[in-house]
Motif scaffolding. Structure first.
Motif, PDB file in Angstrom:
ATOM      1  N   PRO A 137      61.431   9.533  35.649  1.00 20.60           N
ATOM      2  CA  PRO A 137      60.209   9.925  36.246  1.00 20.60           C
ATOM      3  C   PRO A 137      59.011  10.725  35.736  1.00 20.60           C
ATOM      4  CG  PRO A 137      61.981  11.476  36.853  1.00 20.60           C
ATOM      5  CD  PRO A 137      62.300  10.552  35.803  1.00 20.60           C
ATOM      6  N   GLU A 252      75.128  14.172  30.877  1.00 15.87           N
ATOM      7  CA  GLU A 252      73.768  14.451  30.743  1.00 15.87           C
ATOM      8  C   GLU A 252      73.023  13.183  30.908  1.00 15.87           C
ATOM      9  OE1 GLU A 252      73.435  16.598  27.067  1.00 15.87           O
ATOM     10  OE2 GLU A 252      73.489  18.463  28.103  1.00 15.87           O
ATOM     11  N   HIS A 348      54.526  34.178  40.139  1.00 11.73           N
ATOM     12  CA  HIS A 348      55.651  33.445  41.080  1.00 11.73           C
ATOM     13  C   HIS A 348      56.761  34.621  41.247  1.00 11.73           C
ATOM     14  CE1 HIS A 348      58.507  30.215  41.836  1.00 11.73           C
ATOM     15  NE2 HIS A 348      59.492  31.005  41.384  1.00 11.73           N
ATOM     16  N   HIS A 350      60.937  35.195  41.559  1.00 12.74           N
ATOM     17  CA  HIS A 350      62.140  34.643  41.788  1.00 12.74           C
ATOM     18  C   HIS A 350      62.959  35.688  42.442  1.00 12.74           C
ATOM     19  CE1 HIS A 350      61.937  31.618  38.582  1.00 12.74           C
ATOM     20  NE2 HIS A 350      61.156  32.433  37.878  1.00 12.74           N
ATOM     21  N   ASN A 355      67.728  32.106  47.582  1.00  9.13           N
ATOM     22  CA  ASN A 355      67.235  30.590  47.198  1.00  9.13           C
ATOM     23  C   ASN A 355      66.598  30.849  45.472  1.00  9.13           C
ATOM     24  OD1 ASN A 355      67.694  29.870  49.640  1.00  9.13           O
ATOM     25  ND2 ASN A 355      65.411  29.442  50.063  1.00  9.13           N
ATOM     26  N   GLY A 356      67.181  31.762  44.858  1.00  9.87           N
ATOM     27  CA  GLY A 356      66.607  32.362  43.546  1.00  9.87           C
ATOM     28  C   GLY A 356      67.257  31.193  42.617  1.00  9.87           C
ATOM     29  N   VAL A 357      68.240  30.602  42.699  1.00  5.31           N
ATOM     30  CA  VAL A 357      68.979  29.479  41.640  1.00  5.31           C
ATOM     31  C   VAL A 357      68.304  28.207  41.836  1.00  5.31           C
ATOM     32  CG1 VAL A 357      70.958  28.589  40.789  1.00  5.31           C
ATOM     33  CG2 VAL A 357      70.938  31.103  41.114  1.00  5.31           C
ATOM     34  N   MET A 358      68.187  27.894  43.160  1.00  3.09           N
ATOM     35  CA  MET A 358      68.102  26.442  43.600  1.00  3.09           C
ATOM     36  C   MET A 358      66.571  26.120  44.134  1.00  3.09           C
ATOM     37  SD  MET A 358      71.578  24.794  44.783  1.00  3.09           S
ATOM     38  CE  MET A 358      70.874  23.613  44.939  1.00  3.09           C
ATOM     39  N   GLY A 359      65.919  27.114  44.673  1.00  4.14           N
ATOM     40  CA  GLY A 359      64.882  26.934  45.316  1.00  4.14           C
ATOM     41  C   GLY A 359      64.474  25.982  46.165  1.00  4.14           C
ATOM     42  N   ASP A 360      63.511  25.151  45.862  1.00  6.11           N
ATOM     43  CA  ASP A 360      63.442  24.005  47.109  1.00  6.11           C
ATOM     44  C   ASP A 360      64.519  23.253  47.214  1.00  6.11           C
ATOM     45  OD1 ASP A 360      60.814  24.933  47.320  1.00  6.11           O
ATOM     46  OD2 ASP A 360      59.882  23.343  45.911  1.00  6.11           O
ATOM     47  N   LEU A 361      65.657  23.124  46.238  1.00  4.76           N
ATOM     48  CA  LEU A 361      66.635  22.106  46.598  1.00  4.76           C
ATOM     49  C   LEU A 361      67.608  23.062  47.465  1.00  4.76           C
ATOM     50  CD1 LEU A 361      67.266  20.700  42.823  1.00  4.76           C
ATOM     51  CD2 LEU A 361      66.308  19.508  45.025  1.00  4.76           C
ATOM     52  N   GLU A 362      67.706  24.176  47.722  1.00  6.45           N
ATOM     53  CA  GLU A 362      68.522  24.956  48.526  1.00  6.45           C
ATOM     54  C   GLU A 362      68.746  24.685  49.726  1.00  6.45           C
ATOM     55  OE1 GLU A 362      70.766  27.634  47.107  1.00  6.45           O
ATOM     56  OE2 GLU A 362      71.497  26.848  49.294  1.00  6.45           O
ATOM     57  N   PRO A 363      69.957  24.024  50.394  1.00 10.95           N
ATOM     58  CA  PRO A 363      70.079  23.866  51.598  1.00 10.95           C
ATOM     59  C   PRO A 363      70.574  24.780  52.349  1.00 10.95           C
ATOM     60  CG  PRO A 363      72.154  22.918  50.371  1.00 10.95           C
ATOM     61  CD  PRO A 363      71.055  23.730  49.492  1.00 10.95           C
TER      62      PRO A 363
ATOM     63  N   ASN B  17      70.791  18.790  33.458  1.00 11.38           N
ATOM     64  CA  ASN B  17      69.572  17.930  32.969  1.00 11.38           C
ATOM     65  C   ASN B  17      70.098  16.570  32.404  1.00 11.38           C
ATOM     66  OD1 ASN B  17      68.020  20.241  33.823  1.00 11.38           O
ATOM     67  ND2 ASN B  17      67.734  20.540  31.413  1.00 11.38           N
ATOM     68  N   TYR B  53      70.467  18.257  49.162  1.00  9.63           N
ATOM     69  CA  TYR B  53      69.294  18.796  48.082  1.00  9.63           C
ATOM     70  C   TYR B  53      68.268  18.831  48.868  1.00  9.63           C
ATOM     71  CZ  TYR B  53      72.996  19.249  44.727  1.00  9.63           C
ATOM     72  OH  TYR B  53      73.959  19.468  43.757  1.00  9.63           O
ATOM     73  N   ASN B  54      67.903  18.796  50.406  1.00  9.15           N
ATOM     74  CA  ASN B  54      66.745  19.164  51.022  1.00  9.15           C
ATOM     75  C   ASN B  54      65.646  18.239  50.559  1.00  9.15           C
ATOM     76  OD1 ASN B  54      66.237  20.752  53.056  1.00  9.15           O
ATOM     77  ND2 ASN B  54      66.362  22.693  51.875  1.00  9.15           N
ATOM     78  N   GLN B  95      72.732  23.618  39.736  1.00 12.55           N
ATOM     79  CA  GLN B  95      72.569  22.926  41.025  1.00 12.55           C
ATOM     80  C   GLN B  95      73.625  22.293  41.600  1.00 12.55           C
ATOM     81  OE1 GLN B  95      69.229  23.731  41.826  1.00 12.55           O
ATOM     82  NE2 GLN B  95      69.615  25.152  40.056  1.00 12.55           N
TER      83      GLN B  95
END
Lengths: 450, 108
Positions: A137, A252, A348, A350, A355-363, B17, B53-54, B95
């Motif tokens: 992407p 990977e 920014h 942290h 949510n420090g490790v996953m940020g927006d992905l943190e559920p 990654n 994963y939101n 993650q």
């Protein structure tokens, strides 16, 4: 056809390996010793700044052993993605180490140095000609991205390595290289199946990671036979299992059945893995499918500013319960304070423990009873980054949030000085495919007598 | 319906990654039976990954089964390219945590 053997000392040149494992590998009389020195995993800084993520002394230690073994047995030594990212400055850094070893040991040998850095004007022409496409992407490439990048490299395939071997190189130091290429090049040159050679290279490039227990700081051996290849670790306490080797194949990668590389795709649709001995796994059925148009992967990074960080902790339950509002208020205070100066910066936080490790992905909405806070500032100049970081730190330290009871200070600092001047910051700017007519043209080979 | 925690069935659960723009999630099972039970349950799909994963399902690039390795892998679009401003995990190696909570429904 006789067996063809490749010794892989370590996952990354400089990550080290036990000499006992390496010597065990030499007992198999390998046809080549090959080592991958690079990765884009440590992030954009190393490509952008042109420095290695491995340490010079550690790289020298590994090379002293590898080069001595190669010269003694008269077998080629191939080093891929010199200096971690494979741009010209990385190559020069590694070349200097090799020259130093040669001088100290009084070695004389034929060395091939293959560059992989690309000229910006050439790339701008290629962009204009529509020969560069994004690797999803990643976004479409712009001329601006090319102009702003500090270092741009292309991943070479086996072709330049084969040419250097044909010209009699005893040691090959290659710039940015498709990881499996240094392991596969000589085998393909000698007529072994490219699908087997490349797949074996894909596993060997990580040293003994495909074993159980896996390790990137230990050696592994690959053996190509007429109908497949064998992978085995070289330390007594490791073994390869069908799942450990198969699992490494998908490591990977987006799709384990189709692994694209320079000039084609490694297809694993019909690959099977079987236990060959207690320690070894045999792999069969891997196919290399040449592409209609030869493409190479481009990587570039650009400088986006300078960073200063401050690290602190918070243990006050009232402050922790209000941390989001406090951060917003501190950000506004900082912005307001320097309104007139017009500084350009990114501030920014942290918040470790929230949510420090996953940020927006943190559920999960859970917060620790203490928070680790990293104030992270990137600005146009180091001076501005220092100013914003310092001011943010002092503002947050004394910020009088509603319901505050602890009035002496809001942050616990583990260090004095509390602020760290990190220096330049880079971002990946290019991750695209370039169509080429000739797989050799982008990668000039310089032969030298060391 | 009975459920089994994925951590009982899996030997490896990891994230990494796949290049600077993708994050790939691997679940490698201990044995054939656990792998097959999980596949049969259909629990690992785009909706599950998106929820864990939101993210919206279109950010889930693919979900691939790799029987040779007794593995199921999902790849998602990285929230930002590796190392870009706001990065929290340059290597993407931490993650995987939400996957640890997957429960595999078993038809008895």
């Amino acid at each position: 056809m006789k067996e063809y053997r490749v010794l892989s000392p370590t996952a990354i040149l400089g990550y080290g390996f036990p000499e006992s494992s390496f010597n065990e590998g030499l007992k198999y009389q390998p046809d080549v010793i090959a080592v991958d020195a690079g990765s884009s995993d440590p992030g954009p800084y190393y490509l952008g700044a042109g420095v290695s993520f491995t340490d010079r002394n550690a790289v020298k230690r590994d090379l002293e052993i590898i080069i001595a073994a190669g010269l003694e047995r008269n077998i080629p030594v191939l080093i891929g993605t010199a200096g971690g990212s494979g741009a010209n400055s990385h190559l020069e850094w590694n070349l200097d180490i090799i020259k130093e070893i040669a001088k100290e040991q009084n070695y004389h040998f034929k060395l091939a140095v293959i560059t992989a850095e690309l000229d910006k004007d050439f790339l701008l022409d290629q962009l204009q000609a529509g020969r560069i496409t994004p690797l999803h992407p990643a976004p479409e490439l712009t001329a601006e991205d090319i102009k702003k990048s500090t270092n741009i490299v292309a991943q070479m395939g086996i072709e330049p390595l084969i040419k250097a071997l044909d010209e009699g190189a005893q040691v090959i130091l290659a710039g940015r290289c498709y990881d499996p290429a240094v392991f596969a090049a000589d085998a393909i040159r000698k007529g072994y199946d490219p699908g087997l050679a490349v797949h074996m290279g894909k596993i060997l490039e990580c040293g003994a990671i495909a074993a159980e227990p896996g390790s990137g700081s230990d050696s592994a051996l690959g053996i190509i036979q007429p109908d497949g290849f064998i992978i085995q670790p070289l330390a007594d306490n490791r073994r390869c299992s069908v799942t450990s080797v198969a699992a490494h194949t998908l490591y990977e990668k987006t799709n384990p059945y189709e692994l694209p590389g320079p000039g084609g795709i490694l297809s694993l649709q019909n690959t099977s893995f079987e236990q060959n001995s207690d320690k070894a796994v045999k792999v069969t059925g891997s196919k290399f499918v040449p592409a209609i148009n030869y493409t190479v992967k481009l990587e570039g990074a650009k400088k986006i500013g300078y960073r200063t960080v401050s690290i602190a902790g918070c243990r006050d339950a009232i402050m922790i319960s209000k941390i989001d509002e406090i951060i917003n208020a501190v950000k506004l205070r900082v912005k307001d304070n320097f309104q007139k100066q017009g500084y350009n910066y990114n501030l920014h936080f942290h918040i470790y423990g929230k949510n420090g490790v996953m940020g927006d992905l943190e559920p999960t909405e859970a917060t620790g009873h203490e928070l680790g806070i990293v104030i992270d500032v990137v600005a146009d100049t180091q001076e501005t980054a220092n100013t914003i970081c310092s001011f943010t730190r002092s503002t947050m330290l004394h910020y009088g949030y509603p319901d505050r009871i602890a009035t002496a200070g809001n942050l616990a600092f583990p260090y004095s000085p509390s602020d760290f001047k990190v220096g330049p910051v880079y971002e990946f700017s290019i991750y695209h495919l370039l169509e080429v007519d000739d797989p050799l043209k982008l990668f000039p080979i310089q032969m030298m007598e060391v | 319906m009975k459920t089994i925690p994925i951590t009982d069935l899996a030997k490896v659960i990891r994230s990494k990654n796949a290049g600077p723009y993708e994050l790939t999630l691997d679940i490698i099972f201990k044995d054939q039976a656990g792998f097959e039970k999980t596949i049969k349950s259909g629990v690992i799909n785009k909706t599950l990954i998106a929820n864990l994963y939101n993210i919206s399902p279109d950010k889930v690039i693919n979900i691939v089964e790799f029987p040779q390795a007794l593995a199921i892998k999902a790849t998602i679009v990285r929230p930002r390219p590796s190392g870009a401003l706001g990065e929290t995990d340059v290597y993407g190696a931490q993650q995987h945590a939400p996957l640890l909570n997957i429960k595999v429904p078993i038809c008895s």
